[in-house]
Design an enzyme around this catalytic site. Structure first.
Site, short mmCIF file in Angstrom:
data_model
loop_
_atom_site.label_atom_id
_atom_site.label_comp_id
_atom_site.label_asym_id
_atom_site.label_seq_id
_atom_site.Cartn_x
_atom_site.Cartn_y
_atom_site.Cartn_z
N LYS A 1 -48.43 -54.93 26.32
CA LYS A 1 -47.17 -54.63 25.64
C LYS A 1 -45.98 -55.05 26.52
O LYS A 1 -45.03 -55.67 26.03
CB LYS A 1 -47.09 -53.13 25.33
N GLN B 1 -48.41 -43.82 25.97
CA GLN B 1 -49.74 -44.34 25.67
C GLN B 1 -50.75 -43.20 25.51
O GLN B 1 -50.83 -42.31 26.36
CB GLN B 1 -50.18 -45.31 26.79
N ASP C 1 -43.41 -46.38 18.04
CA ASP C 1 -44.82 -46.31 17.66
C ASP C 1 -44.96 -45.75 16.24
O ASP C 1 -46.03 -45.83 15.64
CB ASP C 1 -45.60 -45.39 18.63
#
Ligand code: NDP
Length: 293
Positions: free
Chosen positions: A52, A96, A119
């Site tokens: 990412k 994460q 997200d």
């Protein structure tokens, strides 16, 4: 059979994102900025976060990685999130997953300002998605929509069977495929581990989205000829054949299913690459205040 090639589709969209990021920089004097928080050093998570960050740099975003030892307290983590929420120079914040057991992922998700939740996991974004309002769509389902768009696949009127009902993939995917939009406009069947007649249902599918987390779960005898197969699964197995020491497998038995499918995503090189594109697009939209002005 034709391949839904994540490399091809993601590179094309990343070029568009890079051009928009350059225009944003010229106008505002800053780059879109994504912060990722990584707790501990799980092998898979390390790889995903690194990818990412690398992709942010590639499209001209600023990216920052904040690392915590696995012993970090929940309070310490939440305080950091609050601090980042207040920082006007940060457009997107992701934590994460998975997190260590002593940290409640729901608390973490809800503490992130929904306006920086690129997200798309925050209840505000999920609720707005449900109502077809502007929102950050969860990155993986968003990436799948972008893939279908890139290959101009008309999903209207099709029967889509989603296997897996997680909050981050299966459930949002089922909502998106049923929405009054294209991609969308499907009749959706959402299945899970308690589904009684999964094979029978899968055989009726024009589109199968497999998000289970079990290698080769979807086999050729579960697939109708001409079906479109979207394989979300990323199953890591140690291997002596690769430099990295592991090999990735999808949730679909690719070799045997592909000859029956009209379109199919490979693993690796499919949905994983598109997930990053979804994240980048959300971060850019946040910087440009397109969702929440
Ligand atoms: P979860 O473990 O959260 O969910 C798995 C789902 O599969 C659950 O709903 C579960 O049902 C269902 N399931 C498990 N066994 C069966 C079975 N025998 N029959 C039917 N359904 C079953 O996984 P995620 O959704 O987070 O991830 C799924 C996969 O996708 C993983 O391999 C993950 O690594 C990968 N992934 C890939 C991403 C990408 O970018 N490509 C991003 C995110 C995930 P139940 O709810 O009843 O337990």
């Amino acid at each position: 059979m034709q391949l839904l090639d994540g490399k091809f589709a993601s590179e094309k969209i990343k070029q568009e994102i890079a051009a928009e990021a350059a225009a944003f920089l010229a106008e505002s004097g800053r780059k879109p900025h994504l912060i990722a928080i990584l707790v501990g050093n799980d092998g898979g998570s390390e790889t995903y976060v690194a990818s990412k960050m690398k992709n942010c740099e590639k499209v001209g975003f600023q990216s920052s990685l904040i690392r915590y030892d696995v012993t970090v307290t929940e309070a310490e983590l939440l305080q950091k999130i609050e601090e980042i929420n207040q920082d006007a120079g940060v457009d997107g914040l992701i934590v994460q997953l998975p997190l260590p057991k002593h940290i409640d992922p729901e608390k973490v998700t809800e503490t992130i300002d929904y306006r920086k939740d690129v997200d798309g996991f925050h209840p505000v974004n999920l609720g707005r998605m449900m109502r077809n309002l502007p929102c950050f769509i969860p990155a993986t389902p968003y990436g799948i929509l972008l893939m279908l768009q890139a290959y101009q696949i008309d999903t209207t009127g099709k029967h889509c069977v989603v296997v897996g009902r997680s909050n981050i993939v299966g459930s949002p995917m089922s909502i998106l495929m049923a929405r009054n939009a294209n991609p969308g406009n499907c009749t959706v069947t959402l299945t899970h581990s308690k589904t009684a007649n999964l094979k029978e249902l899968a055989l009726q599918a024009d589109i199968i989205v497999a998000a289970i987390g079990k290698k080769n779960f979807v086999t050729a005898d579960m697939v109708k000829p001409g079906a479109i197969i979207i394989d979300v699964g990323i199953n890591r197995e140690t291997s002596t054949e690769t430099k990295s020491g592991y090999k990735l497998y999808g949730d679909v038995d690719f070799d045997n299913v592909a000859p029956k499918a009209s379109w199919i995503t490979p693993v690796p090189g499919g949905v994983g690459l598109m997930t990053i594109v979804g994240l980048l697009k959300n971060t850019l939209a946040s910087a440009k205040k397109e969702i929440y002005p």
